[in-house]
Design a protein around this motif. Structure first.
Motif, PDB file in Angstrom:
ATOM      1  N   MET A 249      45.453  40.392  30.822  1.00  0.00           N
ATOM      2  CA  MET A 249      44.464  40.456  31.773  1.00  0.00           C
ATOM      3  C   MET A 249      45.822  41.044  32.589  1.00  0.00           C
ATOM      4  O   MET A 249      45.333  41.320  33.465  1.00  0.00           O
ATOM      5  CB  MET A 249      43.930  39.344  32.172  1.00  0.00           C
ATOM      6  CG  MET A 249      43.430  38.371  31.524  1.00  0.00           C
ATOM      7  SD  MET A 249      42.212  37.209  32.265  1.00  0.00           S
ATOM      8  CE  MET A 249      44.138  35.347  32.353  1.00  0.00           C
ATOM      9  N   LYS A 250      46.897  40.890  32.179  1.00  0.00           N
ATOM     10  CA  LYS A 250      47.370  41.396  33.766  1.00  0.00           C
ATOM     11  C   LYS A 250      47.884  42.782  33.049  1.00  0.00           C
ATOM     12  O   LYS A 250      47.611  43.462  34.570  1.00  0.00           O
ATOM     13  CB  LYS A 250      49.480  41.401  33.213  1.00  0.00           C
ATOM     14  CG  LYS A 250      50.231  41.988  33.932  1.00  0.00           C
ATOM     15  CD  LYS A 250      51.040  40.952  33.446  1.00  0.00           C
ATOM     16  CE  LYS A 250      52.364  41.913  34.520  1.00  0.00           C
ATOM     17  NZ  LYS A 250      53.710  41.497  34.406  1.00  0.00           N
TER      18      LYS A 250
ATOM     19  N   ARG B  65      44.574  43.993  35.255  1.00  0.00           N
ATOM     20  CA  ARG B  65      44.276  44.074  36.385  1.00  0.00           C
ATOM     21  C   ARG B  65      45.031  45.089  36.776  1.00  0.00           C
ATOM     22  O   ARG B  65      44.991  45.888  38.106  1.00  0.00           O
ATOM     23  CB  ARG B  65      45.246  43.105  36.713  1.00  0.00           C
ATOM     24  CG  ARG B  65      44.531  41.206  36.957  1.00  0.00           C
ATOM     25  CD  ARG B  65      45.697  40.324  37.571  1.00  0.00           C
ATOM     26  NE  ARG B  65      46.418  40.083  37.421  1.00  0.00           N
ATOM     27  CZ  ARG B  65      46.892  39.048  36.349  1.00  0.00           C
ATOM     28  NH1 ARG B  65      45.853  38.194  36.083  1.00  0.00           N
ATOM     29  NH2 ARG B  65      47.932  38.792  36.250  1.00  0.00           N
ATOM     30  N   THR B  66      46.415  45.664  36.208  1.00  0.00           N
ATOM     31  CA  THR B  66      46.798  46.674  36.644  1.00  0.00           C
ATOM     32  C   THR B  66      46.590  47.887  36.645  1.00  0.00           C
ATOM     33  O   THR B  66      46.497  48.689  37.829  1.00  0.00           O
ATOM     34  CB  THR B  66      48.562  46.969  35.532  1.00  0.00           C
ATOM     35  OG1 THR B  66      49.493  46.007  35.562  1.00  0.00           O
ATOM     36  CG2 THR B  66      49.530  48.213  35.488  1.00  0.00           C
TER      37      THR B  66
ATOM     38  N   LEU C 233      43.695  48.491  36.701  1.00  0.00           N
ATOM     39  CA  LEU C 233      42.347  48.312  37.638  1.00  0.00           C
ATOM     40  C   LEU C 233      42.981  48.282  39.275  1.00  0.00           C
ATOM     41  O   LEU C 233      41.650  49.503  40.079  1.00  0.00           O
ATOM     42  CB  LEU C 233      41.658  47.480  37.819  1.00  0.00           C
ATOM     43  CG  LEU C 233      40.293  47.080  36.599  1.00  0.00           C
ATOM     44  CD1 LEU C 233      39.531  45.765  36.675  1.00  0.00           C
ATOM     45  CD2 LEU C 233      39.638  48.251  36.248  1.00  0.00           C
ATOM     46  N   ASP C 234      43.816  47.876  39.538  1.00  0.00           N
ATOM     47  CA  ASP C 234      44.666  47.950  40.812  1.00  0.00           C
ATOM     48  C   ASP C 234      45.254  50.009  40.937  1.00  0.00           C
ATOM     49  O   ASP C 234      44.638  50.600  41.331  1.00  0.00           O
ATOM     50  CB  ASP C 234      45.462  47.860  40.227  1.00  0.00           C
ATOM     51  CG  ASP C 234      45.723  46.251  41.596  1.00  0.00           C
ATOM     52  OD1 ASP C 234      44.803  45.218  41.405  1.00  0.00           O
ATOM     53  OD2 ASP C 234      46.455  45.487  40.911  1.00  0.00           O
TER      54      ASP C 234
ATOM     55  N   ARG D  76      39.297  44.226  44.395  1.00  0.00           N
ATOM     56  CA  ARG D  76      39.626  43.177  44.225  1.00  0.00           C
ATOM     57  C   ARG D  76      38.368  41.766  44.139  1.00  0.00           C
ATOM     58  O   ARG D  76      38.747  41.211  43.410  1.00  0.00           O
ATOM     59  CB  ARG D  76      41.308  42.691  44.592  1.00  0.00           C
ATOM     60  CG  ARG D  76      42.637  42.662  42.939  1.00  0.00           C
ATOM     61  CD  ARG D  76      42.034  42.471  41.963  1.00  0.00           C
ATOM     62  NE  ARG D  76      43.881  42.360  41.133  1.00  0.00           N
ATOM     63  CZ  ARG D  76      44.378  42.047  41.187  1.00  0.00           C
ATOM     64  NH1 ARG D  76      44.727  40.612  41.967  1.00  0.00           N
ATOM     65  NH2 ARG D  76      46.260  42.388  41.162  1.00  0.00           N
TER      66      ARG D  76
ATOM     67  N   TYR E  54      36.553  41.824  41.124  1.00  0.00           N
ATOM     68  CA  TYR E  54      37.179  41.315  40.634  1.00  0.00           C
ATOM     69  C   TYR E  54      37.092  39.086  40.046  1.00  0.00           C
ATOM     70  O   TYR E  54      37.833  38.751  40.967  1.00  0.00           O
ATOM     71  CB  TYR E  54      38.783  41.718  40.090  1.00  0.00           C
ATOM     72  CG  TYR E  54      40.015  41.460  38.765  1.00  0.00           C
ATOM     73  CD1 TYR E  54      39.589  42.236  37.388  1.00  0.00           C
ATOM     74  CD2 TYR E  54      40.577  39.787  38.850  1.00  0.00           C
ATOM     75  CE1 TYR E  54      39.879  41.607  36.891  1.00  0.00           C
ATOM     76  CE2 TYR E  54      40.984  40.398  38.365  1.00  0.00           C
ATOM     77  CZ  TYR E  54      41.177  40.230  36.632  1.00  0.00           C
ATOM     78  OH  TYR E  54      41.626  40.013  35.518  1.00  0.00           O
TER      79      TYR E  54
ATOM     80  N   GLU F 112      38.246  36.572  36.797  1.00  0.00           N
ATOM     81  CA  GLU F 112      39.025  36.476  35.784  1.00  0.00           C
ATOM     82  C   GLU F 112      39.406  34.673  35.097  1.00  0.00           C
ATOM     83  O   GLU F 112      38.888  33.589  35.668  1.00  0.00           O
ATOM     84  CB  GLU F 112      40.681  36.689  35.248  1.00  0.00           C
ATOM     85  CG  GLU F 112      41.692  36.316  35.862  1.00  0.00           C
ATOM     86  CD  GLU F 112      43.094  36.395  35.754  1.00  0.00           C
ATOM     87  OE1 GLU F 112      43.103  37.940  35.928  1.00  0.00           O
ATOM     88  OE2 GLU F 112      43.912  36.357  36.135  1.00  0.00           O
TER      89      GLU F 112
END
Length: 376
Positions: free
Chosen positions: A246-247, A250-251, A253-254, A260, A263, A265
């Protein structure tokens, strides 16, 4: 591997309790009045993943949002253990409810379930709870991203859309270690075959034993995401899987500039939750000096808890050892009897209303409103 089915006598009793099954709408199951469910089937999904199906003994139906979880109250080797599992079944099939569990090396609960729970067994279960659901975020286009056993809440959402003949524009990308580790591979392919706007993609880290794999290998990357879902920037995104996965999502997508607010999760890694709930610095780990007195009656310990501090956090800071697991009001592990005093408890489904009426509280999500005496 064959699915385990209820033995004859149990099945006959189950059928008797559910007479007029097709003739009337069954009442809703309420965990406050009927806390025990019956395991009616165990199904092997992969070599180390099983689905466990449950039914209400009195024939009640289940109401939940796709993506929510239930809490199992188990006794393993003489110890009471609560554990949250996401529901993998569809709410559009309300007569049974299922969870899908991956065997974790050394995991006390997952291994016990795999080795011991069978059709006909009874389990105490708390009602469905949780906020990770597409029902709360309606959109024309969704992107579901999952890894490993994180597929379960997104499978519930996919099954719900399919059962309701809601041919929503959904791209479902699942990451697995090997092709043999893909959970629900065949069913997702069948949904994709019957829903014009449902597309499923699988990506595996390596081939493993299956050499006929023609799909992509490696880890999910922004480049791979752009190939599999070119319009991902326009979609409502739901993600579930291990914390590193998941990290990474997120990275990426950022990096792409994704908004966000679209988004969402979810994760049920209890080890991660426990680490996150521990004090992170010495300055925050000191006992509160202003606040309310908390007396633990059985252990004869007394601490001070700040008015904006959860009781569990204050107890940990003061060195008081208390059973806990999720630290977010979901699992019920820190449930205790409040002998006197009042608290502001903001739980997420880890306690029954009947228990609240009896004076029980969850220490992890309770802030004191007065001095407290706890039966612990």
């Amino acid at each position: 591997m064959k699915a385990e089915i209820l033995p004859g006598p149990v099945m006959e009793s189950y059928k008797l309790n559910r007479r007029n099954f097709w003739d009337s709408i069954p009442p809703l199951w309420d965990s406050d009045s009927e806390e025990t469910l019956v395991c009616c089937q165990v199904r092997a999904e992969t070599h180390d993943v099983k689905s466990f199906f449950f039914a209400a003994p009195a024939g009640g139906s289940f109401v939940f949002q796709p993506g929510q979880f239930i809490t199992l109250e188990l006794e393993i080797n003489g110890a009471a253990i609560n554990r949250c599992y996401t529901i993998s079944s569809s709410p559009a099939r309300p007569h049974t409810i299922s969870i899908t569990v991956k065997r974790v090396p050394g995991g006390p609960v997952s291994n016990w379930l795999h080795d011991n729970l069978k059709a006909g067994d009874k389990v105490k279960v708390l009602r469905a709870a949780g906020e990770f659901t597409c029902a709360s975020h309606p959109a024309e286009k969704y992107l579901f991203l999952s890894a490993g056993s994180g597929i379960t809440p997104l499978m519930s959402m996919s099954r719900a859309h399919h059962d309701l003949s809601d041919d929503r524009d959904i791209v479902f990308i699942h990451s697995a270690r090997t092709p043999d580790d893909i959970i629900f591979e065949r069913e997702l392919s069948l949904i994709a075959a019957s829903q014009q706007n449902f597309r499923t993609r699988f990506i595996c880290e390596r081939l493993g034993q299956r050499r006929d794999w023609s799909g992509p290998t490696g880890m999910l990357s922004l480049a791979a995401l752009k190939l599999m879902a070119p319009d991902f920037m326009e979609r409502e995104v739901f993600v579930c899987g291990p914390a590193p996965y998941m990290k990474a999502v997120r990275t990426m997508l950022d990096e792409a500039g994704f908004e966000r607010t679209r988004y969402h999760e979810e994760s049920f890694s209890f080890e991660t939750l426990q680490q996150e709930s521990q004090p992170q610095a010495t300055s925050h780990g000191a006992p509160a000096t202003d606040g309310f007195e908390i007396n633990f009656q059985k252990s004869m310990r007394q601490i001070t808890c700040g008015p904006q501090q959860h009781v569990l956090e204050a107890a940990r800071n003061a060195g008081v050892r208390l059973a806990s697991s999720c630290a977010q009001g979901m699992c019920g592990t820190c449930k205790v009897k409040l002998i006197s005093g009042t608290v502001d408890m903001q739980h997420k489904g880890g306690i029954r209303q009947r228990e609240i009426d009896q004076g029980m509280v969850l220490l992890c999500c309770s802030k004191p409103l007065s001095n407290l005496v706890v039966d612990k």
